[in-house]
Design a protein around this motif. Structure first.
Motif, short mmCIF file in Angstrom:
data_model
loop_
_atom_site.label_atom_id
_atom_site.label_comp_id
_atom_site.label_asym_id
_atom_site.label_seq_id
_atom_site.Cartn_x
_atom_site.Cartn_y
_atom_site.Cartn_z
N GLU A 112 54.82 43.71 50.34
CA GLU A 112 55.70 42.90 49.51
C GLU A 112 55.04 41.60 49.04
OE1 GLU A 112 59.34 42.21 51.53
OE2 GLU A 112 60.03 44.28 51.40
N LYS A 113 54.02 41.15 49.75
CA LYS A 113 53.40 39.87 49.44
C LYS A 113 52.11 39.98 48.63
CE LYS A 113 56.33 37.26 51.74
NZ LYS A 113 57.18 36.26 51.04
N LEU A 114 51.35 41.03 48.84
CA LEU A 114 50.00 41.11 48.28
C LEU A 114 49.85 42.33 47.38
CD1 LEU A 114 47.05 40.08 48.19
CD2 LEU A 114 46.63 41.47 50.23
N SER A 115 49.31 42.12 46.19
CA SER A 115 49.04 43.21 45.26
C SER A 115 47.71 42.98 44.56
CB SER A 115 50.16 43.35 44.23
OG SER A 115 50.28 42.18 43.45
N PHE A 116 47.15 44.07 44.02
CA PHE A 116 45.89 44.02 43.29
C PHE A 116 46.09 44.67 41.92
CE2 PHE A 116 44.98 44.20 47.79
CZ PHE A 116 44.05 43.19 47.97
N TYR A 117 45.31 44.24 40.93
CA TYR A 117 45.44 44.81 39.60
C TYR A 117 44.06 45.05 38.98
CZ TYR A 117 44.30 40.24 37.60
OH TYR A 117 43.65 39.08 37.26
N ALA A 118 44.01 46.02 38.07
CA ALA A 118 42.82 46.28 37.27
C ALA A 118 43.29 46.68 35.89
CB ALA A 118 41.97 47.39 37.89
N GLU A 119 42.60 46.20 34.83
CA GLU A 119 43.05 46.49 33.48
C GLU A 119 41.90 46.48 32.49
OE1 GLU A 119 45.89 43.23 33.25
OE2 GLU A 119 44.64 42.25 31.76
N ILE A 120 42.16 47.08 31.34
CA ILE A 120 41.24 47.07 30.22
C ILE A 120 42.02 46.62 28.99
CG2 ILE A 120 41.66 49.53 29.77
CD1 ILE A 120 38.79 49.69 28.67
N ALA A 121 41.38 45.83 28.14
CA ALA A 121 42.04 45.33 26.93
C ALA A 121 41.09 45.43 25.76
CB ALA A 121 42.49 43.88 27.13
N HIS A 122 41.67 45.47 24.56
CA HIS A 122 40.85 45.43 23.35
C HIS A 122 41.50 44.47 22.37
CE1 HIS A 122 38.72 46.52 19.70
NE2 HIS A 122 37.83 47.13 20.47
N ILE A 123 40.80 43.35 22.15
CA ILE A 123 41.21 42.37 21.14
C ILE A 123 39.94 41.99 20.38
CG2 ILE A 123 42.34 40.16 20.69
CD1 ILE A 123 43.74 40.38 23.36
N ASP A 124 39.64 42.76 19.36
CA ASP A 124 38.40 42.64 18.60
C ASP A 124 37.22 43.25 19.35
OD1 ASP A 124 37.05 41.93 16.22
OD2 ASP A 124 36.21 40.17 17.23
N ASP A 125 37.19 43.10 20.68
CA ASP A 125 36.17 43.67 21.54
C ASP A 125 36.83 44.15 22.84
OD1 ASP A 125 33.53 43.35 20.20
OD2 ASP A 125 34.06 41.21 20.27
N PRO A 126 36.19 45.05 23.59
CA PRO A 126 36.77 45.47 24.87
C PRO A 126 36.53 44.45 25.96
CG PRO A 126 34.72 46.64 24.47
CD PRO A 126 34.99 45.83 23.23
N PHE A 127 37.50 44.35 26.88
CA PHE A 127 37.42 43.45 28.02
C PHE A 127 37.97 44.15 29.26
CE2 PHE A 127 37.73 40.88 24.24
CZ PHE A 127 36.70 39.96 24.40
N PHE A 128 37.41 43.82 30.41
CA PHE A 128 37.83 44.41 31.67
C PHE A 128 38.25 43.30 32.61
CE2 PHE A 128 34.69 47.03 29.60
CZ PHE A 128 35.25 48.30 29.64
N GLY A 129 39.34 43.52 33.33
CA GLY A 129 39.84 42.49 34.23
C GLY A 129 40.27 43.06 35.56
N GLY A 130 40.29 42.21 36.58
CA GLY A 130 40.74 42.61 37.89
C GLY A 130 41.02 41.40 38.74
N GLY A 131 41.90 41.56 39.74
CA GLY A 131 42.19 40.43 40.60
C GLY A 131 43.28 40.77 41.61
N ALA A 132 43.82 39.73 42.23
CA ALA A 132 44.84 39.90 43.26
C ALA A 132 45.94 38.87 43.07
CB ALA A 132 44.21 39.73 44.64
N ARG A 133 47.15 39.20 43.59
CA ARG A 133 48.30 38.32 43.48
C ARG A 133 49.01 38.21 44.82
NH1 ARG A 133 52.33 36.35 40.01
NH2 ARG A 133 54.44 36.49 40.88
N VAL A 134 49.46 37.00 45.14
CA VAL A 134 50.25 36.76 46.34
C VAL A 134 51.62 36.25 45.92
CG1 VAL A 134 50.45 35.42 48.48
CG2 VAL A 134 48.19 36.20 47.70
N ASN A 135 52.68 36.90 46.39
CA ASN A 135 54.05 36.50 46.10
C ASN A 135 54.62 35.66 47.23
OD1 ASN A 135 54.23 38.03 43.63
ND2 ASN A 135 54.43 39.87 44.90
N PHE A 136 55.49 34.73 46.86
CA PHE A 136 56.15 33.88 47.86
C PHE A 136 57.63 34.18 47.94
CE2 PHE A 136 52.53 31.36 46.23
CZ PHE A 136 51.80 31.28 47.40
#
Length: 202
Positions: free
Chosen positions: A178-202
């Motif tokens: 419930e507190k910790l999650s991870f994400y990964a994504e790809i985007a295209h805005i004129d060029d491709p981009f890749f992202g990833g990270g983590a989130r902590v909820n309170f």
């Protein structure tokens, strides 16, 4: 002088996507009033990397506002710069099998580069859709991104340009608990981009 202006602007064009509403970093499900969280991650592209963090808060059920701060690490003859971004997500109360939200951001960024100093502002708006399936939440975004940039040329002079592009992104988040999650994504805005990270909820 005009040749210098042309070269600097051409170097700046790949940097148009430094902030542009990314990362999405999660789905469109409504947050309860008072929900808060922090996240950290990176965006990787051909011409730069961006590292930063985000703080988010839901002042009311279904509405989340967030603020980002990060550093830009451009390739080539450019110094590490800064990026700031703020935005919001409003989840539409439609009762559909998928969650839909309206998402918008406004950002500022800048860095020094060979031949001048680049400063930018941008705005991104669109629709975010997602569906939570147990611990996984796949999500997708479709919208429009507009950026306006100005280059202050060393030795005097100024050049400016603007660009509007289709913005698309897709990713998945995984809730470890419930507190910790991870994400990964790809985007295209004129060029491709890749992202990833983590989130902590309170």
């Amino acid at each position: 002088k005009w040749m210098t202006v042309l070269v600097v602007v051409m170097m700046a064009v790949p940097a148009l996507a430094q902030f542009m509403g990314l990362p999405m970093a999660g789905g469109a499900a409504a947050s309860g009033a008072g929900a808060a969280g922090i996240s950290a991650g990176a965006i990787v592209g051909d011409d730069f990397n961006l590292y930063g963090g985000r703080a988010s808060f839901a002042p009311m059920a279904g509405l989340t506002v967030f603020g980002d701060a990060g550093v830009i690490d451009p390739d080539g003859d450019a110094d590490m710069g800064w990026a700031l971004q703020g935005g919001g997500l409003f989840t539409l109360p439609l009762g559909l099998p998928v969650d839909l939200g309206l998402r918008g951001t406004f950002g500022l960024a800048g860095f020094d580069m060979e031949g001048g100093e680049l400063s930018m502002w941008d705005i991104t708006g669109g629709v975010l859709a997602s569906k939570t399936i147990e611990q996984f939440t796949p999500y997708a975004f479709l919208g429009v991104h507009h950026v306006d940039m100005t280059v202050d040329i060393d030795g005097g002079g100024e050049a400016s340009d603007d660009e509007t592009d289709l913005a698309v992104a897709a990713g998945v988040s995984f809730a470890l608990n419930e507190k910790l999650s991870f994400y990964a994504e790809i985007a295209h805005i004129d060029d491709p981009f890749f992202g990833g990270g983590a989130r902590v909820n309170f």
